[in-house]
Design an enzyme around this catalytic site. Sequence first.
Site, mmCIF file in Angstrom:
data_model
loop_
_atom_site.group_PDB
_atom_site.id
_atom_site.type_symbol
_atom_site.label_atom_id
_atom_site.label_comp_id
_atom_site.label_asym_id
_atom_site.label_seq_id
_atom_site.Cartn_x
_atom_site.Cartn_y
_atom_site.Cartn_z
ATOM 1 N N LYS A 54 0.843 -1.204 0.000
ATOM 2 C CA LYS A 54 0.000 0.000 0.000
ATOM 3 C C LYS A 54 0.880 1.257 0.000
ATOM 4 O O LYS A 54 0.657 2.191 -0.766
ATOM 5 C CB LYS A 54 -0.936 -0.006 1.225
ATOM 6 C CG LYS A 54 -2.065 -1.010 1.080
ATOM 7 C CD LYS A 54 -2.876 -1.214 2.373
ATOM 8 C CE LYS A 54 -3.915 -2.312 2.121
ATOM 9 N NZ LYS A 54 -4.742 -2.624 3.291
ATOM 10 N N GLN A 98 -4.852 -1.202 9.467
ATOM 11 C CA GLN A 98 -4.876 -2.536 8.854
ATOM 12 C C GLN A 98 -5.558 -3.550 9.774
ATOM 13 O O GLN A 98 -5.277 -3.604 10.972
ATOM 14 C CB GLN A 98 -3.431 -2.964 8.538
ATOM 15 C CG GLN A 98 -3.299 -4.288 7.836
ATOM 16 C CD GLN A 98 -3.822 -4.289 6.391
ATOM 17 O OE1 GLN A 98 -3.890 -3.241 5.736
ATOM 18 N NE2 GLN A 98 -4.215 -5.440 5.902
ATOM 19 N N ASP A 121 -10.929 3.499 3.911
ATOM 20 C CA ASP A 121 -11.459 2.132 3.870
ATOM 21 C C ASP A 121 -12.980 2.132 3.716
ATOM 22 O O ASP A 121 -13.567 1.085 3.446
ATOM 23 C CB ASP A 121 -11.121 1.409 5.186
ATOM 24 C CG ASP A 121 -9.929 0.472 5.073
ATOM 25 O OD1 ASP A 121 -9.754 -0.105 3.995
ATOM 26 O OD2 ASP A 121 -9.219 0.329 6.074
HETATM 27 N N1 GUN Z 1 -7.363 -6.394 5.913
HETATM 28 C C1 GUN Z 1 -7.802 -7.127 4.863
HETATM 29 N N2 GUN Z 1 -8.499 -6.352 3.994
HETATM 30 C C2 GUN Z 1 -8.488 -5.102 4.497
HETATM 31 C C3 GUN Z 1 -9.013 -3.863 4.041
HETATM 32 O O1 GUN Z 1 -9.656 -3.754 2.986
HETATM 33 N N3 GUN Z 1 -8.760 -2.796 4.860
HETATM 34 C C4 GUN Z 1 -8.082 -2.901 6.033
HETATM 35 N N4 GUN Z 1 -7.928 -1.800 6.764
HETATM 36 N N5 GUN Z 1 -7.582 -4.046 6.481
HETATM 37 C C5 GUN Z 1 -7.766 -5.128 5.708
#
Ligand code: GUN
Length: 302
Positions: A54, A98, A121
């Site tokens: 990311k 996350q 998100d």
């Molecule tokens: N862990 C797995 N998928 C995601 C996501 O789309 N966002 C976040 N913040 N954590 C994740």
Amino acid sequence: MTARIIDGKTLAVAVREEVAAGVAALVSAGAAVPELAVVLLGDDPASHVYVSNKVRQTEAAGMRSRRYLLDADTTERRLLELIEALNRDATVSGILVQFPLPPHIDTARVVTTIRPDKDVDGFNPLNVGRTAAGIEGALVPCTPLGVMRLIKSVHEDIAGLGALVVGASNVVGRPMARLLLQELCTVSIAHIRTTDLERRCSEADILVVATGVPGLIRGHFIRPGATVIDVGITRITSGSGAEKLVGDVAFDEAVKVAGAITPVPGGVGPMTIACLLANTLSAARMKAARSKAPDADPATAA
Ligand code: GUN
């Protein structure tokens, strides 16, 4: 019939290029460089890989990023204080914490604390409600957003088509169903406790599967010609000891029946991060618009 393979890697490159062009245009119009803050607790190796990707892709698109790597035993209070500081920090456009979080942290409290206009998100209840109500300007969860792009690479218009979402999580299944409904699909939601899953799948023109159960959807479940999107990704060890990533759909069977299908890996995965970049740009654009018209959107004002 052999299904068309929907190439998520190529589509993600196009989305990243669009974002990079959007960032350049925003900055040349006088706005600050968008900045994403990513917070990770603990040492789960998969989460570290996701976060590194990311951060790397954010910077490759011309944006800034910050990474906060905290111990797994960080208190909830300390995490919420960090989020509140990032909420107040005018240089931060987007905040991502996350998942999964350690069990002593209340995930709902975390997503509710992130400012809705920095919630890249799309998990804050204000963004969830806005998406559900079809209100413009909501930040929408990245995976469902990416899936919509994949579906639209196959179908010009999905209004009236029957869509089944298998999986009812807040991260994928539920927001996915809301987006498909917004496009006027006739939407059903199933999950791993659904008793007649095979019959329901066989009625779907568009099948989106996000359960985390490898191979749950067999080829004979699928309506001939359907579009199949496989969000699942599980690492398994085969009999020979080799590791591989598999989806929730039995690909070798499904590819003979479906009209179009995403592979695992190389389908949904690359689109999720590309859509995170798109959301970070959207958040920065909305911030730039608000600074020109500060009273425009009282619902998201801090
Ligand atoms: N862990 C797995 N998928 C995601 C996501 O789309 N966002 C976040 N913040 N954590 C994740």
